[in-house]
Write a protein that holds these residues in place. Structure first.
Motif: not given
Length: 444
Positions: A1-12, A14-18, A159-165
């Motif tokens: 899953m890819t994720r565009d980090l240039t749009v949307g609420s920064p804290p939300k 960051l949490v979802q990605f981190a 923007g995909d942090s789930m696959t490595p996890f």
């Protein structure tokens, strides 16, 4: 899953990605901690010391892999953020080839320097053979370490942090199961701890490369070159500062390990257990730092500077929320945590580890501010300022640890950590506020 980090609420975002990144770190450090627990409790304290004595050397190679991860991630993130998908795919393939090349070189170098490094570190005779055996087996699997880390960086750039996890969950569970099998059932001793790690890293590395290549092939783009000499140069140039930074961390740890080795195997065992717990905590908020680096790199590529500033503020806040319970656990229950690694017969080792946990963790908040500012500098590819901040911290730690031990013995070594974190924080914040990082435009 890819994720565009240039749009949307920064804290939300960051949490979802981190969160998956933190989960990855938790599992990665879990099997490192389990290595120590199984070695210390199922073999003996000398086995824990043997694994710990070789740890700083293994971290040199891990540092190079992480440096390549950082360089590839920054370059790929900026291409992804700028929507230059052809160049993104070329950067990804080139990064993979670069990692394989570096991994093979690292394997060869590892076998050559194994014994000389153990001698240079003044490794006690009673743990020398086991430490050297552990190191040689670990080096045999370095290509998988490099493959997994570069794939992890490319996944993160999308923007995909789930696959490595998920990959790391499989790898970590495999490592722990094999540790238990080899040590507790087969009684193969310290070398089998390294063998379990090698097999688990192979599982993670092979699966990562297979999944990544399949995903890259499915991405719609014009025909792109599989390898680009120009992109190779960019990957290496962006990676070199990170490799140097990560390697200098490991070189610093080598000096510290040499100081510690002079106090005998009991102190080595206590330090080995405490440093694993310390690394677990630092890597947890370090994963938030890595998330902020990717966030900053994508937004830097999209020229959204205000989002980068917002990301920094929320990154610091989220990290502080994270470390408070960890700090309290380490300070208030340090002796109980040490007992996970060894028996009550090792009073000196337990006391050594407990002292470290009393001294360093209360200053994690200082380190958080430093690494979050470093993350923005790294995401903008302002590597010179990032390196100065980190090198000052580590260089002074070597000096202060050496100096302080003459006054307070091994405890003086632990005191160097909070002093140098504070100095590094001041430098990193200063570089960020100076604003030169905004001008470090790459050829997008």
């Amino acid at each position: 899953m890819t994720r565009d980090l240039t749009v949307g609420s920064p804290p939300k975002i960051l949490v979802q990605f981190a969160l998956p990144l933190m989960g990855s770190v938790a599992f990665q450090q879990l099997y490192s901690i389990m290595d120590g627990i199984i070695a210390g409790r199922c073999i003996n304290a000398d086995a824990l010391a043997a694994v710990g004595a070789s740890y700083p050397i293994t971290m040199i190679f891990t540092a190079i892999a992480l440096g390549l991860n950082s360089g590839g991630m920054v370059l790929c993130s900026q291409k992804f953020g700028a929507r230059q998908m052809e160049e993104f795919k070329t950067a990804s393939y080139t990064s993979i080839i670069t990692a394989v090349l570096f991994g093979v070189i690292a394997m060869v170098v590892g076998f050559v320097i194994c014994n000389p490094m153990m001698t240079l570190l003044n490794t006690p005779a009673n743990i020398y053979a086991d430490s050297a055996a552990y190191l040689r087996i670990y080096c045999a699997g370095l290509i998988f370490v490099f493959l997994y880390n570069i794939c992890n960086g490319i996944f993160s750039s999308m923007g995909d942090s789930m696959t490595p996890f998920l990959l790391l969950v499989v790898s970590s569970v495999s490592n722990i199961a094999l540790d238990a099998l080899f040590v507790m059932a087969f009684h193969w001793g310290v070398p089998s701890v390294a063998l379990a790690t090698l097999i688990a890293q192979a599982i993670g590395g092979v699966w990562a490369i297979v999944i990544l290549i399949k995903r890259l092939r499915k991405m719609h783009s014009e025909m792109t070159p599989f390898f680009s000499a120009e992109m190779f140069k960019k990957v290496v140039l962006v990676s070199i500062p990170s490799i140097l930074q990560q390697s200098f961390v490991s070189v610093c740890n080598l000096f510290i390990q040499r100081y510690v080795n002079g106090y005998g195997s009991a102190v080595i065992a206590g330090y080995s257990a405490a440093i694993k717990l310390n690394t677990f905590a630092i890597m947890l908020f370090g994963s938030l730092s890595n998330a902020l680096t990717t966030f900053s790199a994508q937004n830097f590529g999209a020229r959204k500077m205000e989002r980068i500033r917002q990301g920094l503020r929320y990154g610091i806040l989220l990290s502080l929320i994270l470390i408070v319970p960890v700090t309290l656990l380490y300070v208030l229950a340090g002796d109980h945590l040490m007992m996970l690694f060894m028996t009550s017969a090792n009073d000196e080792a337990v006391h050594t580890g407990q002292l470290f946990l009393w001294i360093a963790p209360p200053f994690y908040f200082v380190l958080v501010v430093k690494v979050m500012h470093d993350a923005v500098l790294r995401g903008a590819a302002a590597m010179k300022t990032f390196m100065i901040s980190t090198f000052a911290d580590l260089f002074l730690r070597i000096i202060l640890a050496y100096w302080f031990q003459f006054y307070w013995g091994s405890t003086g070594i632990w005191l160097a950590w909070p002093f140098t974190w504070g100095i590094g924080m001041v430098i990193a914040v200063g570089f960020y506020r100076q604003g030169g990082w905004k001008k470090k435009h790459m050829n997008l």
